[in-house]
Design an enzyme around this catalytic site. Structure first.
Site, short mmCIF file in Angstrom:
data_model
loop_
_atom_site.label_atom_id
_atom_site.label_comp_id
_atom_site.label_asym_id
_atom_site.label_seq_id
_atom_site.Cartn_x
_atom_site.Cartn_y
_atom_site.Cartn_z
N LYS A 130 26.15 -4.24 -44.33
CA LYS A 130 27.39 -5.02 -44.24
C LYS A 130 28.11 -4.65 -42.94
O LYS A 130 28.17 -3.47 -42.58
CB LYS A 130 28.26 -4.72 -45.46
CG LYS A 130 29.53 -5.55 -45.57
CD LYS A 130 30.26 -5.27 -46.88
CE LYS A 130 31.50 -6.10 -47.06
NZ LYS A 130 32.15 -5.88 -48.38
N SER A 177 33.02 -9.75 -51.06
CA SER A 177 33.03 -9.90 -49.61
C SER A 177 31.71 -9.50 -48.96
O SER A 177 31.52 -9.74 -47.77
CB SER A 177 34.16 -9.05 -49.00
OG SER A 177 33.93 -7.66 -49.23
N SER A 182 33.14 -6.77 -54.78
CA SER A 182 32.44 -7.20 -53.57
C SER A 182 30.96 -6.84 -53.52
O SER A 182 30.24 -7.29 -52.62
CB SER A 182 33.14 -6.63 -52.33
OG SER A 182 34.34 -7.30 -52.11
#
Lengths: 64, 461
Positions: B79, B158, B182
């Protein structure tokens, strides 16, 4: 809008209104109302007097 | 030579048997990341130079008999809130930072390098990990994350790119972060398996801070077994993160025949959307093959309000400079340029009240969990929100998520696994929520589930 939300929104409007248009301010007002609702729920919850926030603070001392 | 939809264990066996080259595997992954990954808005940067260097080193070391363990030669994506050195940008999903670089690697990136894993991409994410209050999928400068299961469905956030890249078979595993939902959210919407470790299990050094007392880093992979392998590589104390616990972690490959005691919190299944609820009910019936299920009631507490106040207050402070300095004006989602200002309405006394309540909740939920192996429930109560529309979310108070609020606020581990499909063909997920530091128990439950089902082996076309 509750009196508390009204007062808090006035504070935020005073700080940031110059950056925002009318539509954005309306959105902000709704967000403040949501926070005030959450806070009211929290304040209604019973918490033991000895409940601490549990922050992991530790005193610092450089070596040596 | 393709690594598509193959687990870490399968790839590792082929690499060690000489049937698969880490270099060619990395090349194949990067090729698909550049094509399929870009189409899914899952990729920020393909880290070609670093990947090739790491893959060549893995080949050399393995040929010389130096085996770093199960991740040696295995490609992965990170990420894009994890700092990377060497001129690889770390953007936090935010347009104002699209060219920003750091001088060092995050601890997780370093640990994966030490384990011999091959970083092939920095993966897309919602800007500032959703900390500004987005309410629709188009909230990243790389575009809305797209689910590999439908071109008009959101990947979740996210950790959008982490979910899409694993769910589309572009990488065998990815690292995501979770403050509230997330990891489990994108894992659910993309048909992947996602593990949210206990708070403090994995060092956050070098990761963007959204909420200092809520942020966790963890893996998304094809199976629970793979999540365990990755967790072992990234867990552990770190002098650069005071919250990273010194507790040792070793993944124990579970037995498929283990039996469990599960609890379901009354109301959590029924609160889901009908498409999810029906699938979950069927999954729970199936789950009885591996254990007992008891319906329980939790103390009446404002779990979600508590988690929201902590999240918004800490996020307001963590991003204070960006909010006050007007950097948020450059964000993609219009709402992300406005709603952060509202957090000034949270009084210090109320934030502390939320923290004090969290301590009470942590003790109460541990008492409940001490009687069970895990609490089972929806990993996401909604299935596949559509692009271009607002989604419902507990973080904004528009959808219930009691397990997410408790699990994240109390810092408990949970794993989300595929457990069926909604009528429109989009995957739905179930989570196992465990006691603090009991990742091996929730991994074992998920392993037993995946030994009896094939939802995690069904791929998008």
């Amino acid at each position: 809008m509750t009196e508390e939300a009204d007062i808090l929104f006035a504070l935020i409007r005073a700080r940031y209104a110059a950056r925002l248009d009318a539509g954005q301010l309306e959105e902000l007002r709704k967000a403040v109302e949501g926070i005030v609702r959450d806070v009211a729920t929290l304040r209604a919850a019973t918490i033991p007097e000895d409940a601490e926030p549990g922050q992991p603070f530790t005193p610092f001392r450089a070596v040596p | 030579m393709s690594g598509e939809f193959r687990t870490i264990r399968e790839l590792g066996a082929d690499i060690r048997a000489g049937r698969l080259s880490p270099l060619l595997l990395a090349e194949a992954c990067m090729k698909r990341l550049e094509t399929v990954g870009r189409a899914l808005n899952a990729v920020v940067t393909v880290t070609r130079e670093r990947a090739l260097e790491q893959a060549r080193r893995a080949e050399r070391e393995l040929a010389a008999g130096h085996d770093r363990g199960p991740l040696h030669g295995i490609p992965y994506g990170a990420k894009d809130l994890l700092a990377t050195s060497g001129g690889i940008p770390t953007t936090w999903g935010a347009a104002p930072f699209r060219d920003r670089c750091f001088d060092e690697d995050a601890t997780v990136i370093q640990r994966l390098e030490d384990a011999g894993a091959v970083l092939v991409a920095k993966l897309a994410m919602v800007e500032f990990a959703g900390g500004m209050g987005y309410r629709q999928p188009n909230a990243s400068f790389t575009g809305p994350g797209i689910s590999p299961w439908a071109a008009d469905a959101w990947s979740g956030g996210s950790s959008s790119g982490s979910g899409s890249a694993v769910g589309a078979g572009l990488v065998p595993f990815a690292i995501g972060s979770e403050t509230w939902g997330s990891i489990l959210g994108p894992a659910t919407y993309c048909g992947a398996t996602g593990l949210r470790p206990t708070y403090g299990r994995v060092s956050r050094h070098g990761a963007m801070a959204l909420c200092w007392t809520l942020d966790k880093l963890g893996p998304l992979a094809l199976t629970a077994d793979d999540c365990g392998l990755v967790l072992e590589a990234i867990a552990g104390a770190d002098p650069r993160d005071a919250t990273a616990a010194a507790r040792a972690y070793r993944y124990e490959r579970p037995s498929a025949d283990a039996r469990f005691r599960f609890a379901v919190v009354r109301g959590t299944v029924d609160a889901s959307e009908p498409a999810v609820r029906d699938g979950l009910r069927a999954a729970l019936e199936r789950l009885r093959e591996v254990g007992t299920i008891e319906e329980i009631t939790l103390p009446d507490r404002p779990y979600e309000a508590m988690a929201r106040i902590i999240l918004w207050a800490e996020g307001a402070s963590a991003f204070d400079r960006l909010i006050e300095g007007g950097v948020i004006d450059g964000l993609t989602a219009p709402e992300d340029r406005v709603t952060p200002y509202a957090r000034d309405a949270i009084l210090a006394k109320d934030y502390l009240r939320a923290l004090r309540l969290r301590g009470v909740v942590a003790r109460e939920i541990d008492s409940v969990l001490s009687q069970f192996d895990a609490i089972v429930g929806p990993s996401r109560g909604t299935a596949g929100p559509r692009l271009g529309a607002e989604f419902r979310s507990a973080i904004r108070g528009s959808f219930p998520d009691v397990l997410g609020a408790i699990g994240n606020a109390a810092g408990l581990p949970a794993i989300g696994v595929p457990c069926g499909f909604a009528p429109d063909g989009l995957p739905i997920g179930m989570q196992f929520l465990g006691r603090a530091w009991d990742e091996n128990t929730v991994l074992a439950a998920a392993y037993a589930w995946q030994a009896r089902t094939d939802f995690h082996r069904q791929w998008p076309v």
